[in-house]
Design a protein around this motif. Structure first.
Motif, PDB file in Angstrom:
ATOM      1  N   ASN A 154       0.839  -1.202   0.000  1.00 22.04           N
ATOM      2  CA  ASN A 154       0.000   0.000   0.000  1.00 22.04           C
ATOM      3  C   ASN A 154       0.875   1.253   0.000  1.00 22.04           C
ATOM      4  O   ASN A 154       1.740   1.414   0.870  1.00 22.04           O
ATOM      5  CB  ASN A 154      -0.893   0.006   1.241  1.00 22.04           C
ATOM      6  N   ASP A 155       0.669   2.104  -0.990  1.00 18.05           N
ATOM      7  CA  ASP A 155       1.342   3.401  -1.038  1.00 18.05           C
ATOM      8  C   ASP A 155       0.616   4.348  -0.085  1.00 18.05           C
ATOM      9  O   ASP A 155      -0.576   4.609  -0.253  1.00 18.05           O
ATOM     10  CB  ASP A 155       1.318   3.947  -2.466  1.00 18.05           C
ATOM     11  N   ILE A 156       1.322   4.865   0.906  1.00 16.86           N
ATOM     12  CA  ILE A 156       0.686   5.672   1.942  1.00 16.86           C
ATOM     13  C   ILE A 156       0.130   6.990   1.404  1.00 16.86           C
ATOM     14  O   ILE A 156      -0.794   7.570   1.983  1.00 16.86           O
ATOM     15  CB  ILE A 156       1.679   5.947   3.097  1.00 16.86           C
ATOM     16  N   TYR A 157       0.668   7.453   0.284  1.00 25.70           N
ATOM     17  CA  TYR A 157       0.238   8.730  -0.296  1.00 25.70           C
ATOM     18  C   TYR A 157      -0.741   8.536  -1.447  1.00 25.70           C
ATOM     19  O   TYR A 157      -1.819   9.127  -1.466  1.00 25.70           O
ATOM     20  CB  TYR A 157       1.464   9.508  -0.769  1.00 25.70           C
ATOM     21  N   LEU A 158      -0.402   7.676  -2.393  1.00 25.49           N
ATOM     22  CA  LEU A 158      -1.211   7.514  -3.594  1.00 25.49           C
ATOM     23  C   LEU A 158      -2.331   6.483  -3.452  1.00 25.49           C
ATOM     24  O   LEU A 158      -3.284   6.496  -4.229  1.00 25.49           O
ATOM     25  CB  LEU A 158      -0.320   7.113  -4.781  1.00 25.49           C
ATOM     26  N   GLY A 159      -2.209   5.598  -2.462  1.00 25.53           N
ATOM     27  CA  GLY A 159      -3.190   4.530  -2.352  1.00 25.53           C
ATOM     28  C   GLY A 159      -4.026   4.515  -1.095  1.00 25.53           C
ATOM     29  O   GLY A 159      -5.252   4.396  -1.152  1.00 25.53           O
ATOM     30  N   TYR A 175       6.921   6.565  -2.615  1.00 24.86           N
ATOM     31  CA  TYR A 175       7.994   6.756  -3.581  1.00 24.86           C
ATOM     32  C   TYR A 175       8.748   8.047  -3.283  1.00 24.86           C
ATOM     33  O   TYR A 175       8.167   9.034  -2.838  1.00 24.86           O
ATOM     34  CB  TYR A 175       7.431   6.771  -5.006  1.00 24.86           C
ATOM     35  N   LYS A 176      10.048   8.019  -3.531  1.00 26.38           N
ATOM     36  CA  LYS A 176      10.925   9.134  -3.196  1.00 26.38           C
ATOM     37  C   LYS A 176      10.426  10.449  -3.793  1.00 26.38           C
ATOM     38  O   LYS A 176      10.523  11.509  -3.150  1.00 26.38           O
ATOM     39  CB  LYS A 176      12.339   8.838  -3.713  1.00 26.38           C
ATOM     40  N   LYS A 177       9.869  10.410  -4.991  1.00 23.08           N
ATOM     41  CA  LYS A 177       9.418  11.631  -5.650  1.00 23.08           C
ATOM     42  C   LYS A 177       8.287  12.321  -4.888  1.00 23.08           C
ATOM     43  O   LYS A 177       8.040  13.517  -5.093  1.00 23.08           O
ATOM     44  CB  LYS A 177       8.967  11.321  -7.082  1.00 23.08           C
ATOM     45  N   ASN A 178       7.594  11.583  -4.024  1.00 18.15           N
ATOM     46  CA  ASN A 178       6.484  12.161  -3.260  1.00 18.15           C
ATOM     47  C   ASN A 178       6.875  12.516  -1.822  1.00 18.15           C
ATOM     48  O   ASN A 178       6.026  12.959  -1.047  1.00 18.15           O
ATOM     49  CB  ASN A 178       5.305  11.174  -3.217  1.00 18.15           C
ATOM     50  N   GLU A 179       8.139  12.334  -1.486  1.00 14.25           N
ATOM     51  CA  GLU A 179       8.566  12.495  -0.099  1.00 14.25           C
ATOM     52  C   GLU A 179       8.316  13.896   0.453  1.00 14.25           C
ATOM     53  O   GLU A 179       7.809  14.062   1.575  1.00 14.25           O
ATOM     54  CB  GLU A 179      10.047  12.145   0.052  1.00 14.25           C
ATOM     55  N   GLU A 180       8.654  14.933  -0.306  1.00 17.10           N
ATOM     56  CA  GLU A 180       8.489  16.299   0.190  1.00 17.10           C
ATOM     57  C   GLU A 180       7.014  16.641   0.395  1.00 17.10           C
ATOM     58  O   GLU A 180       6.648  17.322   1.351  1.00 17.10           O
ATOM     59  CB  GLU A 180       9.147  17.294  -0.770  1.00 17.10           C
ATOM     60  N   THR A 181       6.175  16.164  -0.504  1.00 18.27           N
ATOM     61  CA  THR A 181       4.735  16.396  -0.359  1.00 18.27           C
ATOM     62  C   THR A 181       4.207  15.704   0.890  1.00 18.27           C
ATOM     63  O   THR A 181       3.409  16.273   1.640  1.00 18.27           O
ATOM     64  CB  THR A 181       3.974  15.872  -1.597  1.00 18.27           C
ATOM     65  N   ILE A 182       4.662  14.496   1.126  1.00 19.09           N
ATOM     66  CA  ILE A 182       4.231  13.738   2.303  1.00 19.09           C
ATOM     67  C   ILE A 182       4.685  14.435   3.589  1.00 19.09           C
ATOM     68  O   ILE A 182       3.919  14.554   4.550  1.00 19.09           O
ATOM     69  CB  ILE A 182       4.775  12.299   2.248  1.00 19.09           C
ATOM     70  N   ILE A 199       2.502  17.451   4.247  1.00 20.40           N
ATOM     71  CA  ILE A 199       1.204  17.048   4.789  1.00 20.40           C
ATOM     72  C   ILE A 199       1.347  16.630   6.258  1.00 20.40           C
ATOM     73  O   ILE A 199       0.546  17.006   7.111  1.00 20.40           O
ATOM     74  CB  ILE A 199       0.609  15.886   3.962  1.00 20.40           C
ATOM     75  N   ALA A 200       2.397  15.871   6.548  1.00 21.83           N
ATOM     76  CA  ALA A 200       2.600  15.345   7.900  1.00 21.83           C
ATOM     77  C   ALA A 200       2.810  16.457   8.921  1.00 21.83           C
ATOM     78  O   ALA A 200       2.357  16.347  10.073  1.00 21.83           O
ATOM     79  CB  ALA A 200       3.790  14.391   7.906  1.00 21.83           C
ATOM     80  N   TYR A 201       3.479  17.532   8.512  1.00 25.76           N
ATOM     81  CA  TYR A 201       3.804  18.606   9.450  1.00 25.76           C
ATOM     82  C   TYR A 201       2.834  19.789   9.388  1.00 25.76           C
ATOM     83  O   TYR A 201       3.013  20.769  10.106  1.00 25.76           O
ATOM     84  CB  TYR A 201       5.236  19.096   9.198  1.00 25.76           C
ATOM     85  N   SER A 202       1.828  19.685   8.547  1.00 22.69           N
ATOM     86  CA  SER A 202       0.838  20.759   8.461  1.00 22.69           C
ATOM     87  C   SER A 202      -0.228  20.578   9.544  1.00 22.69           C
ATOM     88  O   SER A 202      -0.365  19.493  10.127  1.00 22.69           O
ATOM     89  CB  SER A 202       0.179  20.775   7.083  1.00 22.69           C
ATOM     90  N   ALA A 203      -0.950  21.643   9.820  1.00 22.97           N
ATOM     91  CA  ALA A 203      -2.005  21.573  10.836  1.00 22.97           C
ATOM     92  C   ALA A 203      -3.097  20.620  10.363  1.00 22.97           C
ATOM     93  O   ALA A 203      -3.445  20.602   9.177  1.00 22.97           O
ATOM     94  CB  ALA A 203      -2.579  22.964  11.076  1.00 22.97           C
ATOM     95  N   PRO A 204      -3.629  19.816  11.262  1.00 19.65           N
ATOM     96  CA  PRO A 204      -4.689  18.866  10.872  1.00 19.65           C
ATOM     97  C   PRO A 204      -5.898  19.592  10.294  1.00 19.65           C
ATOM     98  O   PRO A 204      -6.289  20.658  10.787  1.00 19.65           O
ATOM     99  CB  PRO A 204      -5.048  18.177  12.191  1.00 19.65           C
ATOM    100  N   ALA A 205      -6.436  19.040   9.240  1.00 18.71           N
ATOM    101  CA  ALA A 205      -7.649  19.616   8.652  1.00 18.71           C
ATOM    102  C   ALA A 205      -8.830  19.370   9.571  1.00 18.71           C
ATOM    103  O   ALA A 205      -8.863  18.375  10.315  1.00 18.71           O
ATOM    104  CB  ALA A 205      -7.906  18.997   7.279  1.00 18.71           C
TER     105      ALA A 205
END
Length: 237
Positions: free
Chosen positions: A107-112, A148-155, A158-164
């Motif tokens: 399971n891809d934690i970001y895309l899936g 995937y490494k290409k999505n690391e910065e986006t992840i 998201i991880a360090y942003s304020a919860p929605a």
């Protein structure tokens, strides 16, 4: 959100066609072996057994056999661009509530993950409504959770942003459920083929889901129009 809704409908209609799902996620085209279908699509695999699962639990609410295998013997070591990531799903009624346990090989934690949780919990609620029981727990077990490494910065962002702020979805209606679901499936098809000229149903729960698809179609059409206009203007420079 549009892709999540569309993928659920794609699954509920038992489809594996590339035409529908690639309208919402064009990248899916690269996973098709023949340019027409997706081998690993969950819809045909789930819908083949779902009526039997519902019937089984109607007869015996304590059954431990309400399991749908998604990754099967036919997927082992075959050559395909699209192998199902989900191994199996199991429905269990406990204390008058329907629990769902999902096992995933990968399971891809970001895309899936976000879309899988949406898809399977919507399926769980649908089955609960058919069985006239409350919704219970949802358990998501993953053997290989990755990104995937290409999505690391986006992840990280998201991880360090304020919860929605959480917004709870209304309950899926029990009355005339299958007919309303089929109406939404038909609406999605007409919307995709004929564009956003199709009137949005204004009927509560399914009307809200239809509006999400309508908004996506409208934005997609405007984006396509803007791109075409840009190309046209540049050709005269």
């Amino acid at each position: 959100m549009p892709f999540a809704v569309a993928e659920w409908l794609w699954c509920m209609k038992g489809a594996n066609d590339l035409e529908m799902i690639s309208y919402y996620a064009p990248s899916y085209r690269k996973y098709s072996d023949n340019g027409i279908t997706l081998h690993g699509a969950y819809g045909p695999r789930i819908q083949k057994y779902l009526p039997k699962i519902i019937n089984l639990l109607q007869k015996d609410e304590h059954s431990r056999r309400a399991v749908i295998p998604i990754y099967t013997i036919h997927d082992v070591a075959i050559e395909s661009k699209d192998i199902p990531c989900t191994s199996s799903i199991q429905f269990l009624i406990r204390n008058g509530r329907l629990n769902l346990i999902v096992h995933m090989r990968s399971n891809d934690i970001y895309l899936g993950l976000p879309y899988d949780v949406f898809n399977f919990t919507m399926l769980q609620e649908y089955v609960a409504r058919k069985l006239n029981v409350q919704i219970g727990t949802y358990t998501h077990i993953v053997n290989s959770l990755h990104y995937y490494k290409k999505n690391e910065e986006t992840i990280k962002r998201i991880a360090y942003s304020a919860p929605a702020k959480a917004k709870e979805m209304p309950l899926m209606p029990k009355d005339d459920l299958d007919n309303r679901l089929q109406e939404l499936i038909k609406y999605e098809e007409e919307l995709r083929i004929n564009g956003n000229k199709i009137k949005v149903p204004n009927e509560g729960y399914f009307g809200n889901l239809a509006f999400i698809l309508y908004k996506y179609s409208k934005d997609r059409e405007m984006s396509t129009h803007d791109s075409s206009s840009s190309i046209l203007h540049s050709s005269f420079k």
